[in-house]
Structures are given as structure tokens and as C-alpha cells.
Scaffold this active site. Sequence first.
Site, mmCIF file in Angstrom:
data_model
loop_
_atom_site.group_PDB
_atom_site.id
_atom_site.type_symbol
_atom_site.label_atom_id
_atom_site.label_comp_id
_atom_site.label_asym_id
_atom_site.label_seq_id
_atom_site.Cartn_x
_atom_site.Cartn_y
_atom_site.Cartn_z
ATOM 1 N N CYS A 118 -89.910 77.264 -61.482
ATOM 2 C CA CYS A 118 -91.298 77.655 -61.185
ATOM 3 C C CYS A 118 -91.578 77.730 -59.690
ATOM 4 O O CYS A 118 -92.610 78.240 -59.274
ATOM 5 C CB CYS A 118 -92.274 76.685 -61.847
ATOM 6 S SG CYS A 118 -92.100 76.646 -63.630
ATOM 7 N N HIS A 261 -98.906 77.918 -58.584
ATOM 8 C CA HIS A 261 -98.206 78.149 -59.846
ATOM 9 C C HIS A 261 -99.130 77.789 -61.005
ATOM 10 O O HIS A 261 -99.704 76.700 -61.048
ATOM 11 C CB HIS A 261 -96.925 77.315 -59.886
ATOM 12 C CG HIS A 261 -96.297 77.303 -61.243
ATOM 13 N ND1 HIS A 261 -96.036 78.464 -61.942
ATOM 14 C CD2 HIS A 261 -95.914 76.274 -62.041
ATOM 15 C CE1 HIS A 261 -95.509 78.145 -63.109
ATOM 16 N NE2 HIS A 261 -95.428 76.827 -63.200
ATOM 17 N N ASN A 291 -98.173 80.328 -68.725
ATOM 18 C CA ASN A 291 -97.316 79.912 -67.615
ATOM 19 C C ASN A 291 -96.128 80.875 -67.558
ATOM 20 O O ASN A 291 -95.294 80.891 -68.467
ATOM 21 C CB ASN A 291 -96.868 78.468 -67.883
ATOM 22 C CG ASN A 291 -95.964 77.900 -66.808
ATOM 23 O OD1 ASN A 291 -95.308 78.639 -66.081
ATOM 24 N ND2 ASN A 291 -95.919 76.585 -66.722
HETATM 25 O O1 UT7 Z 1 -94.379 75.095 -65.152
HETATM 26 C C1 UT7 Z 1 -94.075 73.826 -64.706
HETATM 27 C C2 UT7 Z 1 -93.548 72.965 -65.733
HETATM 28 N N1 UT7 Z 1 -94.332 72.600 -66.862
HETATM 29 C C3 UT7 Z 1 -95.572 72.028 -66.826
HETATM 30 O O2 UT7 Z 1 -96.232 71.965 -65.832
HETATM 31 C C4 UT7 Z 1 -96.056 71.415 -68.101
HETATM 32 C C5 UT7 Z 1 -96.803 70.153 -67.870
HETATM 33 N N2 UT7 Z 1 -97.203 69.538 -69.116
HETATM 34 C C6 UT7 Z 1 -98.187 70.036 -69.906
HETATM 35 O O3 UT7 Z 1 -98.762 71.069 -69.615
HETATM 36 C C7 UT7 Z 1 -98.581 69.252 -71.101
HETATM 37 O O4 UT7 Z 1 -97.888 68.014 -71.119
HETATM 38 C C8 UT7 Z 1 -98.367 69.958 -72.473
HETATM 39 C C9 UT7 Z 1 -99.325 71.136 -72.606
HETATM 40 C C10 UT7 Z 1 -96.931 70.466 -72.571
HETATM 41 C C11 UT7 Z 1 -98.654 68.989 -73.609
HETATM 42 O O5 UT7 Z 1 -99.990 68.495 -73.467
HETATM 43 P P1 UT7 Z 1 -100.304 66.937 -73.490
HETATM 44 O O6 UT7 Z 1 -101.740 66.811 -73.284
HETATM 45 O O7 UT7 Z 1 -99.399 66.264 -72.488
HETATM 46 O O8 UT7 Z 1 -99.920 66.556 -74.977
HETATM 47 P P2 UT7 Z 1 -99.101 65.310 -75.496
HETATM 48 O O9 UT7 Z 1 -97.652 65.664 -75.543
HETATM 49 O O10 UT7 Z 1 -99.505 64.086 -74.735
HETATM 50 O O11 UT7 Z 1 -99.648 65.164 -76.973
HETATM 51 C C12 UT7 Z 1 -101.007 64.752 -77.222
HETATM 52 C C13 UT7 Z 1 -101.313 64.926 -78.685
HETATM 53 C C14 UT7 Z 1 -100.268 64.323 -79.619
HETATM 54 O O12 UT7 Z 1 -100.936 63.905 -80.804
HETATM 55 P P3 UT7 Z 1 -101.362 62.376 -81.012
HETATM 56 O O13 UT7 Z 1 -100.095 61.602 -80.944
HETATM 57 O O14 UT7 Z 1 -102.315 62.059 -79.914
HETATM 58 O O15 UT7 Z 1 -101.984 62.400 -82.370
HETATM 59 C C15 UT7 Z 1 -99.374 65.471 -79.947
HETATM 60 O O16 UT7 Z 1 -98.715 65.309 -81.163
HETATM 61 O O17 UT7 Z 1 -101.360 66.316 -79.029
HETATM 62 C C16 UT7 Z 1 -100.362 66.607 -80.011
HETATM 63 N N3 UT7 Z 1 -99.759 67.883 -79.629
HETATM 64 C C17 UT7 Z 1 -100.162 69.049 -80.106
HETATM 65 N N4 UT7 Z 1 -101.087 69.395 -81.005
HETATM 66 C C18 UT7 Z 1 -101.253 70.694 -81.272
HETATM 67 C C19 UT7 Z 1 -98.785 68.073 -78.714
HETATM 68 N N5 UT7 Z 1 -98.537 69.391 -78.593
HETATM 69 C C20 UT7 Z 1 -99.373 70.019 -79.433
HETATM 70 C C21 UT7 Z 1 -99.592 71.365 -79.760
HETATM 71 N N6 UT7 Z 1 -100.543 71.666 -80.676
HETATM 72 N N7 UT7 Z 1 -98.894 72.367 -79.172
#
Ligand code: UT7
Length: 334
Positions: A118, A261, A291
Site C-alpha cells: 500500500c 492511502h 481499498n
Molecule cells: O491497506 C492497508 C492494510 N489494511 C488495513 O488497513 C486494514 C486495517 N483493518 C481494518 O480495516 C479492520 O480491522 C477490518 C475492516 C479488516 C475489520 O474490522 P474490525 O472492526 O477490526 O473487526 P474485528 O475483526 O475486530 O471484528 C469485530 C466483530 C467480530 O464479531 P464479535 O466477535 O464482536 O461478535 C467479527 O466476527 O465483527 C465481526 N466481523 C464481521 N461481521 C460482518 C468481522 N468481519 C466482519 C465482516 N462482516 N466482514
Amino acid sequence: MTGPEGVEIVGVGTAVPDGVVTNTDLEKVMDTSDEWIRQRTGIEQRYRIKADQGESVKHLAKDAVIRALDAANMDAAELDLIVLSTMSSEMTCPPTACRLAAEIGTKNAGAFDLSAACCGFVFGLNTAYGLMQTGQYRNVALIGADTLTNIVEYSTKGRNGAILFGDAAGAVILRKTSDTGKGLIAQAMHSDGARWADLSIPQTKFDLPEGVEFDEWQLGKLYMNGQSVFKFAVGTFPRVIEQTLDRAGMTAGDVDHFICHQSNRRILEAARDRFGLAEEKFHINIDRFANTVAASIPLVLNDLVSARSVKPGQRVMFVGFGGGLTWGTSLWQL
Ligand code: UT7
């Protein structure tokens, strides 16, 4: 840091594939929801190439660079160098930049792929500027292009990658100018390879991060520790902006546009709020493109150029972070 001659950005062009994938489309193939994706990322849709019909990163890069050349009123034969920043090269050999150069009709211009995930566009700008200051290159095309939809898993087990990434390309034409006031003011490039596993594409089972149980589907697919990258980004964004402002002897008020980015709306808003910047200065277009890795910064630049919001004489800071982990900036006087 401006050398004996200046460098100006004389053309910008972008390209996205025809295929649009909405959040609602994703709901049909994985356990997710439009509401969750909008709230947690700000994304409404992403573009996806038709890889099964032969579309690749080269096609997007080609369309983008042709548009940038048109905007610069320049012929491809005038280019001395093509830098293609991508983590989606068609093959490890040849560099995709070489096939791209042949297709647009350069006259044996230097051409190589630059792999910095990125950070590709930002590291590419700094690299191209440095090479231009050697005096050997007058006209350079820098393209940021990626097609991560090829390597994300479209099912619940890979949903973090599937919701986050889209395909696109963005190109700029850099040209030497007698106006020594134009060009790079300050820059930063950093990495922390100890955190490689946070964002990786394992090719064999030995490439998987420690503690991750091996499963066949993961080979050749994006592995991302989303939360870890998120925390890293929220802390790093403001720090590297501050470092670059210090190097330039400037404050955030001296910069007209921050073009960052497009990783996740929440990461971007945290950085924007940290400096108290207005929306007109700190741009977000992740809703329309998702992204797009190395393409995300030129996509924003193109929006600003199309809206005539960015003008000669202004200062623009480009900011990237991502796989490596890497992070960096490029501050320009336009
Ligand atoms: O380009 C540079 C590199 N990449 C980035 O910058 C990515 C940086 N990270 C992120 O953008 C975020 O971490 C994500 C968008 C990938 C994930 O979001 P998050 O807020 O960190 O979600 P999480 O993994 O902490 O999950 C929170 C909750 C969980 O449920 P519970 O355990 O709270 O019930 C997950 O199971 O959301 C759930 N979850 C989802 N639900 C629906 C995780 N992913 C999804 C999904 N759809 N896609």
C-alpha cells in the site's frame, strides 16, 4: 530537497474495471452485511476485474497511463522511465511494467515493478523523484495499480479481505521543469519487517504466520491480521505526518491537501481529527472504490484534479502505510 531543476506532476489518469461489487452482493456469498461494512470501513462498493476473461493489472495500468499521458499532452515515446508500483504483478518475470511499456509504445524506456504494497505509490514518487534528480530521466510515468480481488477469498473465512479490497489503477506523469520551486519538499520511508505476518500472501505452508493453523485455501490468498494493522495505522499515520512536517519546517496549516492511502474510513478520520483538519483538506473516497492498495492515492488525486480543487502553487502531502509493514510520505510543492 528540490534539485537544480524542478519536477512537476503534469498529468493524472485513472482506471477501474467495469465490474462493480456492492456490499449487498457480498452479503449473498458470505456472512456479512451492508450495514457492518459501511460502519466499520466506510466502503459502499468496490470494482473487480474479470480475471477469468484475461483482465489483469496491466490492462488497468495501461488505461490509466494513457489517460495521464493525454492529460500531460505527451506521447508515450517521450517517456524515459516507467515505474509500476504494484503487489499484483502478472508474473514474477517479466516485470509487468515492461509489457505495459511495449503496449503503449515507449522507445526502450526503463521499466520496472516496485513492490511496496500500500506504500507503492508514495515510495514510487520518492524513487522517481530521486532518479530524475540524477539528470538521466526527464519524463517519468508512475503508476499505482492493484487487483487484490484476485487473491482474496470470497467466503466467510476470508471476509475481511473480501469486503476491504477493490481493483484500480492511477497514474501520474512527472516532468522536469526549469522552475526549481516545484517538486519534492520532504519525504519519509520506513518499515518494520518484524511485523511481516500482519499482511502477507503465503505461497507455501511454511509462509504462514506462527500460530495460524494451516489450511489449503490460504495458499496464494491474502492473510491479514486486521485489528493489528488497524492499531498500527492509527498510531503511525499522525507520527509520520508530523515527522515529515518537521523535516520540511512546516505545520499542517502549510499543507493544502493530505492525500492518504484509503485503508479504512475510521483510520483516516482518526488521523484527520488528530490534526483538526477540514474535510476539504483531508480527502476520503473509500466509499466508491474500497481499498485499492497502490492505486488509492492517485484515485484521490484524480478526484481533486477533476474538481479543480488542487492547483499549481499548492502543497500536497501523500501518505501511505501497509504490508511490510511499511509507511511513508511524499510532500510536494505543485
Ligand atoms: O491497506 C492497508 C492494510 N489494511 C488495513 O488497513 C486494514 C486495517 N483493518 C481494518 O480495516 C479492520 O480491522 C477490518 C475492516 C479488516 C475489520 O474490522 P474490525 O472492526 O477490526 O473487526 P474485528 O475483526 O475486530 O471484528 C469485530 C466483530 C467480530 O464479531 P464479535 O466477535 O464482536 O461478535 C467479527 O466476527 O465483527 C465481526 N466481523 C464481521 N461481521 C460482518 C468481522 N468481519 C466482519 C465482516 N462482516 N466482514
